[in-house]
Design an enzyme around this catalytic site. Sequence first.
Site, PDB file in Angstrom:
ATOM      1  N   ASP A 265      45.352  47.199  29.258  1.00 54.68           N
ATOM      2  CA  ASP A 265      44.513  47.929  30.184  1.00 54.68           C
ATOM      3  C   ASP A 265      43.436  48.241  29.075  1.00 54.68           C
ATOM      4  OD1 ASP A 265      43.365  49.124  31.835  1.00 54.68           O
ATOM      5  OD2 ASP A 265      44.904  50.119  32.665  1.00 54.68           O
TER       6      ASP A 265
HETATM    7  C1  BGC Z   1      41.909  50.474  34.537  1.00 54.87           C
HETATM    8  C2  BGC Z   1      42.429  49.111  34.982  1.00 54.87           C
HETATM    9  C3  BGC Z   1      40.828  48.445  34.873  1.00 54.87           C
HETATM   10  C4  BGC Z   1      40.194  48.476  33.548  1.00 54.87           C
HETATM   11  C5  BGC Z   1      38.861  48.000  33.520  1.00 54.87           C
HETATM   12  C6  BGC Z   1      41.124  50.688  33.391  1.00 54.87           C
HETATM   13  O1  BGC Z   1      40.807  52.068  33.228  1.00 54.87           O
HETATM   14  O2  BGC Z   1      43.073  51.343  34.406  1.00 54.87           O
HETATM   15  O3  BGC Z   1      42.853  48.961  36.174  1.00 54.87           O
HETATM   16  O4  BGC Z   1      41.146  46.974  35.334  1.00 54.87           O
HETATM   17  O5  BGC Z   1      40.080  49.820  33.332  1.00 54.87           O
HETATM   18  O6  BGC Z   1      37.859  48.627  34.382  1.00 54.87           O
END
Ligand code: BGC
Length: 745
Positions: A265
């Site tokens: 993530d």
């Molecule tokens: C989120 C993810 C997301 C990623 C990219 C993170 O803060 O938890 O679900 O895909 O950002 O935007």
Amino acid sequence: MKSLYSVFAVSVLALSAFSQNRSVPVYKDASKPIEERVEDALSRMTVEEKVGLLHAQSKFCSRGVQRLGIPELWTTDGPHGIRPEVLWDEWEQAGWGNDSCVAFPALTCLAATWDPEMALLYGTSIGEEARYREKDVLLGPGVNIYRTPLNGRNFEYMGEDPYLAGKMVVPYIKGVQSNGVATCVKHYALNNHEVNRHTTNVAVDDRTLYEIYLPAFKAAVVDGGTWSIMGAYNLYKDQHACHNKYLLNDILKGEWGFDGAVISDWGGTHDTDEAIANGLDLEFGSWTNGLSNGRSNAYDNYYLADPYLARIKDGKVGTTELDDKARRVLRLIFRTAMSADKPFGSLCSDEHYDAARKIGDAGIVLLRNEGQLLPIPNQGKGRILVVGENAIKMMTVGGGSSSLKVQHEVLPYDGICEMAESMGWTVDYARGYVGDVTGAYNGVTTGQDLSESRSASELIDEAVEKAKKADYVIFVGGLNKSKRQDCEDSDRESLELPYGQNAVIEALAAANKNLIVVNVSGNAVAMPWVKKVPAIVQAWFLGSEAGNSIADVLFGKVNPSGKLPFTFPVRLDDVGAHATNSYLGIKRDKENVWDNTYGEGILVGYRWHDTKKIAPLFAFGHGLSYTTFDYGKLRADKQRMGDTDEITLTVPVTNSGKVAGAEIVQLYISDPKCSVMRPAKELKGFAKVFLQPGETREVSFTVNKDALCYFDADNHMWVAEPGKFVAVAASASDAPRSSVEFNFE
Ligand code: BGC
């Protein structure tokens, strides 16, 4: 003439010699099996190039191998539409004019359809949008289990039941990946609330892990064949989930044989050595302010960039892990960006809007309909009053990374007006309350002016006055995508409806007996007024076609068939996580770590309510229709089931009302006597059956031993204990219709 001919002949010869020397290398030959291509590419790459594959080079893309013509990998959020383009190193908008999309209903709505065909339609459609926008990896769908109604991200997930989420995620994946776009199923694992999301260290026993929190991910990997998976922010057993030996090496890649890439993530990576050893393949978002944070290039300073290279060069680590990681990322590139039969995709097509509306229509849940107040009759000669901010507020902007820039969004008020007026009704509006008038996310603004200067009591007075003169009042409220509502990186602060909406609803109920409450949310809300409101509709965040889907159901163009994918509790203390006082963790002394032991164990959602005999406000699986369904007797094709047998359970279902409709028939199984505690019953099958008035169909479920098992943590195996089991055909988890016993031996 002659000399001209010979010049031409010479150049043709030269050209063919040139192209023979430059025959297509195996890794570029799309007719060759992917594994051969991967090995060939790997054999041509330097250590630096391999490391170069393993980390981002911008907010959303990672490097390929320029020298070899292996392209970059472009990721995008997900999971309800394709995120607009941001700048290379910033979250702010890139300002492109061609990146508006269709917003599909939120995943809670998809789960509420209980219809794998809808999930396939969803996946195929959003996959086409991703492909058209030249994206290779869609960051979604999410299948974290709904453990508490306070979790700000529940709207991005598929409810509280692992079986339902597992059945719905598989076709979504297949639909997306049929476009040559990988799904990145998230957030693996145990990311069940947003408060302290980077510092919560979850503790669950293995039985809870395997029975509740892993099955939907396992289905995504084993049955769905997802090409990538996203590690969660939280910790488990003191290791961050993005480089977690237990979750990634032992379970995902070991037990489930996952051959795809683990993507972190954004900012979920914290340690080079753990990242090398514990199964992370591709690191994103570690420094979210890009080039400004780092010696020369922030991306080279990522945990899986120069620090990894240095360890290899110093002989501190070998290259076995490196080859494994590079292989997985190459496989992901060959499956997507370099796939042989990559389609072209499409964006904002009529088909996609139709799909969004169809999924919305199928996911809306009719919670209550006393005196058959709904549907509103087709031939209207009077007035309809619409009240509430959510009737006029765009919901596709906000909520965190799932925020979108839509080509259009039909607001509930507009959808209702269009349909009602075409039927002869006059429609009026009153604001009722003021919620959050802002509407912006990362530079995308709704452009709506929702400002309001009147006081709360003035707004209620106006709504009540108008309500007294109306034939029907439709209150459209609920939550929104602002912080501490249904929004990433924060949780709700209570189960109550915000912004004084309860007072508005109470006042409207006293003013007009034909009150319909439409709740727009991705979470359960408390409804202290439930008995005073004859009709209640759960409408979710429905995306681009929101207003049309809501109107379809309210005016009976569509007979509702959605069922709740999670329980609506009466009060927060009725939820297992809150009753056991274990919603959030306890801060460790002198450390920024919150230890969070999930006190309710396997008793999540209806498992808690059923087993502890706590009546819900609306049960998991609940949802009404404009018709009625009668269930006949559930029968089993045998009374005894052996270890390798299957058993078929069949129930006749009749549409006993006057209009055509669909029923979602649910099969629960319980094990009344067992040496370990078991939930009162668990969902093991469901089927959606369309019936004309008076029509009867037999609905059959075939299950095997898997449906009877619990996870024996001591022996790390699934066990079905011989003895009596009870199968229950039900229209909701609290509405058993017929049951039959059988023996497992
Ligand atoms: C989120 C993810 C997301 C990623 C990219 C993170 O803060 O938890 O679900 O895909 O950002 O935007």
